[in-house]
Design an enzyme around this catalytic site. Structure first.
Site, PDB file in Angstrom:
ATOM      1  N   LEU A 163       0.805  -1.221   0.000  1.00  0.00           N
ATOM      2  CA  LEU A 163       0.000   0.000   0.000  1.00  0.00           C
ATOM      3  C   LEU A 163       0.842   1.278   0.000  1.00  0.00           C
ATOM      4  CD1 LEU A 163      -2.555  -0.945   2.816  1.00  0.00           C
ATOM      5  CD2 LEU A 163      -2.475  -1.751   0.463  1.00  0.00           C
ATOM      6  N   ASN A 166      -1.133   7.603   0.677  1.00  0.00           N
ATOM      7  CA  ASN A 166      -2.039   8.750   0.484  1.00  0.00           C
ATOM      8  C   ASN A 166      -3.498   8.467   0.836  1.00  0.00           C
ATOM      9  OD1 ASN A 166      -2.307   7.185  -1.831  1.00  0.00           O
ATOM     10  ND2 ASN A 166      -2.554   8.935  -3.182  1.00  0.00           N
ATOM     11  N   LYS A 189       1.039  -5.251   3.440  1.00  0.00           N
ATOM     12  CA  LYS A 189       2.142  -4.439   3.963  1.00  0.00           C
ATOM     13  C   LYS A 189       1.794  -2.971   3.707  1.00  0.00           C
ATOM     14  CE  LYS A 189       5.879  -2.610   2.464  1.00  0.00           C
ATOM     15  NZ  LYS A 189       5.760  -1.320   3.202  1.00  0.00           N
ATOM     16  N   GLU A 192       5.366   2.483   5.084  1.00  0.00           N
ATOM     17  CA  GLU A 192       6.090   2.799   6.319  1.00  0.00           C
ATOM     18  C   GLU A 192       5.778   4.204   6.814  1.00  0.00           C
ATOM     19  OE1 GLU A 192       7.155   1.974   3.334  1.00  0.00           O
ATOM     20  OE2 GLU A 192       9.230   2.579   2.947  1.00  0.00           O
ATOM     21  N   GLU A 264      -1.402  -0.325  -9.610  1.00  0.00           N
ATOM     22  CA  GLU A 264      -2.110   0.963  -9.663  1.00  0.00           C
ATOM     23  C   GLU A 264      -1.072   2.033  -9.393  1.00  0.00           C
ATOM     24  OE1 GLU A 264      -5.556   1.315  -9.998  1.00  0.00           O
ATOM     25  OE2 GLU A 264      -5.562  -0.825 -10.396  1.00  0.00           O
ATOM     26  N   CYS A 298      -3.651  10.272  -6.865  1.00  0.00           N
ATOM     27  CA  CYS A 298      -3.187   9.799  -8.169  1.00  0.00           C
ATOM     28  C   CYS A 298      -4.032  10.311  -9.326  1.00  0.00           C
ATOM     29  CB  CYS A 298      -3.171   8.281  -8.186  1.00  0.00           C
ATOM     30  SG  CYS A 298      -4.800   7.575  -7.843  1.00  0.00           S
ATOM     31  N   ASN A 299      -5.330  10.582  -9.072  1.00  0.00           N
ATOM     32  CA  ASN A 299      -6.176  10.977 -10.200  1.00  0.00           C
ATOM     33  C   ASN A 299      -6.688  12.416 -10.121  1.00  0.00           C
ATOM     34  OD1 ASN A 299      -7.986  10.459  -8.178  1.00  0.00           O
ATOM     35  ND2 ASN A 299      -9.232   9.010  -9.318  1.00  0.00           N
TER      36      ASN A 299
HETATM   37  P1  NAD Z   1       5.887   4.178  -3.226  1.00  0.00           P
HETATM   38  O1  NAD Z   1       6.012   3.486  -4.516  1.00  0.00           O
HETATM   39  O2  NAD Z   1       7.026   4.960  -2.716  1.00  0.00           O
HETATM   40  O3  NAD Z   1       5.544   3.138  -2.050  1.00  0.00           O
HETATM   41  C1  NAD Z   1       4.385   2.342  -2.078  1.00  0.00           C
HETATM   42  C2  NAD Z   1       4.622   1.072  -1.293  1.00  0.00           C
HETATM   43  O4  NAD Z   1       5.622   0.307  -1.930  1.00  0.00           O
HETATM   44  C3  NAD Z   1       5.086   1.275   0.144  1.00  0.00           C
HETATM   45  O5  NAD Z   1       4.399   0.363   0.973  1.00  0.00           O
HETATM   46  C4  NAD Z   1       6.551   0.927   0.075  1.00  0.00           C
HETATM   47  O6  NAD Z   1       7.074   0.438   1.289  1.00  0.00           O
HETATM   48  C5  NAD Z   1       6.544  -0.161  -0.980  1.00  0.00           C
HETATM   49  N1  NAD Z   1       7.835  -0.377  -1.651  1.00  0.00           N
HETATM   50  C6  NAD Z   1       8.791   0.538  -1.948  1.00  0.00           C
HETATM   51  N2  NAD Z   1       9.836  -0.057  -2.557  1.00  0.00           N
HETATM   52  C7  NAD Z   1       9.514  -1.383  -2.662  1.00  0.00           C
HETATM   53  C8  NAD Z   1      10.176  -2.513  -3.183  1.00  0.00           C
HETATM   54  N3  NAD Z   1      11.392  -2.427  -3.732  1.00  0.00           N
HETATM   55  N4  NAD Z   1       9.565  -3.713  -3.113  1.00  0.00           N
HETATM   56  C9  NAD Z   1       8.331  -3.837  -2.569  1.00  0.00           C
HETATM   57  N5  NAD Z   1       7.659  -2.792  -2.033  1.00  0.00           N
HETATM   58  C10 NAD Z   1       8.237  -1.584  -2.085  1.00  0.00           C
HETATM   59  O7  NAD Z   1       4.570   5.078  -3.358  1.00  0.00           O
HETATM   60  P2  NAD Z   1       3.988   6.126  -2.311  1.00  0.00           P
HETATM   61  O8  NAD Z   1       4.892   7.312  -2.287  1.00  0.00           O
HETATM   62  O9  NAD Z   1       3.644   5.443  -1.042  1.00  0.00           O
HETATM   63  O10 NAD Z   1       2.599   6.517  -3.000  1.00  0.00           O
HETATM   64  C11 NAD Z   1       2.444   7.587  -3.880  1.00  0.00           C
HETATM   65  C12 NAD Z   1       2.306   7.075  -5.298  1.00  0.00           C
HETATM   66  O11 NAD Z   1       1.205   6.186  -5.363  1.00  0.00           O
HETATM   67  C13 NAD Z   1       2.001   8.167  -6.288  1.00  0.00           C
HETATM   68  O12 NAD Z   1       2.768   7.983  -7.452  1.00  0.00           O
HETATM   69  C14 NAD Z   1       0.527   7.968  -6.604  1.00  0.00           C
HETATM   70  O13 NAD Z   1       0.133   8.458  -7.861  1.00  0.00           O
HETATM   71  C15 NAD Z   1       0.401   6.502  -6.492  1.00  0.00           C
HETATM   72  N6  NAD Z   1      -0.993   6.111  -6.233  1.00  0.00           N
HETATM   73  C16 NAD Z   1      -1.692   5.522  -7.240  1.00  0.00           C
HETATM   74  C17 NAD Z   1      -3.021   5.167  -7.049  1.00  0.00           C
HETATM   75  C18 NAD Z   1      -3.805   4.508  -8.142  1.00  0.00           C
HETATM   76  O14 NAD Z   1      -4.903   4.034  -7.866  1.00  0.00           O
HETATM   77  N7  NAD Z   1      -3.320   4.448  -9.363  1.00  0.00           N
HETATM   78  C19 NAD Z   1      -3.636   5.417  -5.824  1.00  0.00           C
HETATM   79  C20 NAD Z   1      -2.888   6.013  -4.816  1.00  0.00           C
HETATM   80  C21 NAD Z   1      -1.560   6.349  -5.039  1.00  0.00           C
END
Ligand code: NAD
Length: 494
Positions: A163, A166, A189, A192, A264, A298-299
């Site tokens: 997850l 946001n 998960k 953090e 997503e 995101c949207n």
């Molecule tokens: P992020 O990619 O930094 O982190 C998301 C999750 O991925 C966290 O739980 C993190 O611990 C985990 N993660 C990071 N590196 C990883 C790895 N190497 N292996 C496995 N897991 C890993 O994203 P964020 O900053 O938490 O969220 C913001 C982003 O999410 C924005 O780009 C936003 O547009 C996108 N988002 C998209 C949607 C959608 O429905 N399309 C919805 C909400 C947010």
């Protein structure tokens, strides 16, 4: 009811004291982990609580618990699985205010939006539970005499849900509810940055009769716990919401075991305003979309294309709205439009994007500054004109309360610019001409298009990104099917 549920009163669970939480694995709260992550309130920097920084062994225990629980969970009639989901949503409703408080404290969301998130989450779980009696297979026509062909829909197995921060609470349900109603088990998960709401969610789940191992939760960072989860050979589907960079990495890692992915990812949603639009409506909707969750959605509209004849009038309206925006610390004040950005890195990213846009020739109409720097990560709502297609601010996701605007000659140019992107999640258009709206629906290459309104997708829709915005989607019937696989049965009659 789970056995070793720590005996805690409601007031302890929702207290504002920084507490240490434990992983929820196989229906039990695990022993405290060796390493913990401090979770900070982004408005104040205060520690809100601590969660496990799980090791690969702890992640393995969670996946094994989910795997062990899956066959008997699948055997339960779907309507009974739905009953378990409804018991969880009832718990969320009972504690709706306290849950919203947690989201305010750890994510910096304004209280009204945090409340919407909690209530929508409970409704979403109920919506997915309704599918229990509606999941259908197919009877196919055979080429052979006396043969019956059935296409069954079956659970995939163990789902890993990773997850973002946001909409941290809602995303638990968006992964868990369709996974469970279709007969999968899950390991979540959370991010953090915002894990505490998920740990409290697990405590509420533990108070229901959900069979052990069906829902598991591990804390941790991406490269540690996240990687261990994605690479685990017993995970059958990784459903991830987050950035394009992480989504790409996850797909690469999942490829090692040919594990399915549902991604997503980020967006750079274009909004188009035509000369025949209701400008007050457009200004209000686009402003709200830009400041909701401090622009971290995101949207949300991330770039605006306006037909030249109404450009100045729309900018004047937007300027008033941007300057009226109230921001501050949502854990202290309710009367706000937006809170802080999630962390220092997000603030730096937004500031750098705005600075670069001005260096490239765009002009700030209002905003443009970091503010309240000593307390929280605040950036002023910022309106920028004179943007062009080549500028980074029109191409890369900013994820902050910043709106760059480009004037366009006509709908042709607007559609061409809107489609000229590596993302493809959301788009919007404001017009009173049905033919322009229909043309935009035909030609905009995005997973969703809003006409005369901005985001908030419906739970019965299908939230899916094209290009680098993702693979697969969520919500509705099509989102539910992402958690199933097909099995074709050939019955040769005599
Ligand atoms: P992020 O990619 O930094 O982190 C998301 C999750 O991925 C966290 O739980 C993190 O611990 C985990 N993660 C990071 N590196 C990883 C790895 N190497 N292996 C496995 N897991 C890993 O994203 P964020 O900053 O938490 O969220 C913001 C982003 O999410 C924005 O780009 C936003 O547009 C996108 N988002 C998209 C949607 C959608 O429905 N399309 C919805 C909400 C947010």
């Amino acid at each position: 009811m789970s056995s070793n549920n720590p005996a805690r009163t409601i007031s302890e669970r929702f207290s504002t004291e920084a507490k240490s939480y434990r992983n929820y694995i196989g229906g039990r709260f695990a022993e405290p982990s060796a390493s913990q992550i401090d979770v900070l309130n982004p408005a104040t920097g205060a520690v809100v609580g601590r969660v496990p920084e799980s090791t690969a062994q702890e992640v393995d225990a969670a996946v094994r618990a989910a795997k062990a629980a899956q066959p008997s969970w699948e055997q339960l009639p779907a309507i009974e699985r739905a009953g378990h989901l409804r018991a969880i949503s009832a718990k969320l409703r009972r504690h709706r205010t306290e849950l919203a408080d947690i989201i305010v404290r750890e994510q910096g969301k304004i209280r009204s939006l945090a409340q919407v998130e909690v209530d929508f989450t409970a409704d979403y779980i109920d919506y997915m539970a309704e599918w229990a009696r509606r999941l259908e297979g197919e009877v196919l026509t055979s080429d052979r005499p006396k043969e019956t062909m059935l296409l069954l829909r079956k659970p995939i197995g163990v789902v890993a849900g990773i997850l973002p921060w946001n909409f941290p609470f809602f995303l638990i349900a968006r992964k868990m509810a369709p996974a469970l109603v279709t007969g999968n088990t899950i390991v979540i998960k959370p991010s953090e940055e915002t894990p505490i709401n998920a740990f409290v969610f697990a405590e509420l789940v533990a108070e229901t009769d959900l069979p052990a191992g069906v829902f598991n939760l591990v804390g941790g960072k991406g490269p540690g716990a996240g990687t261990a989860l994605v690479k685990h050979p017993d995970v059958d589907l990784v459903t991830f919401t987050g950035s394009v960079a992480t989504g790409t990495r996850i797909m690469q890692m999942a490829a090692e075991n040919l594990t399915r992915v549902n991604l997503e990812l980020g967006g750079k949603a274009p909004a188009i305003v035509l000369a025949d639009a209701d400008l007050d409506l457009a200004a209000k909707a686009i402003h709200a979309s830009r400041v909701i969750n401090t622009g971290q959605v995101c949207n949300c509209a991330e770039r605006l294309y306006v037909e030249e004849p109404v450009h100045d009038a729309l900018i004047a309206k937007l300027k008033v709205l941007f300057e009226q925006t109230r921001w501050g610390d949502p854990s202290e004040t309710d009367d706000l439009d937006m809170g802080p950005l999630i962390n220092r890195a997000a603030l730096d990213k937004v500031e750098a994007a705005v600075r670069k846009a001005t260096e490239e020739g765009a002009r700030i109409v209002t905003g443009g500054n970091v503010t309240g720097q000593d307390k929280g990560h605040h950036f002023e709502p910022t309106l920028i004109v004179g943007a062009t297609a080549a500028m980074e601010i029109m191409r890369r996701e900013t994820f902050g309360p910043v709106l760059p605007v480009q004037a366009v000659k006509n709908l042709d140019e607007a559609i061409a610019l809107a489609n000229d992107t590596e993302y493809g999640l959301t788009s919007s258009i404001y017009t009173s001409n049905i033919n322009s709206a229909l043309r935009a629906s035909r030609e905009l290459k995005f997973g969703e298009t809003y006409i005369n309104r901005e985001n908030f997708e419906a739970m019965q829709g299908f939230h899916a990104g094209r290009r680098k915005s993702g693979i697969g989607g969520a919500d509705g019937k099509h989102g539910l099917y992402e958690f199933t696989e097909t099995h074709v049965i050939y019955i040769q009659g005599q």
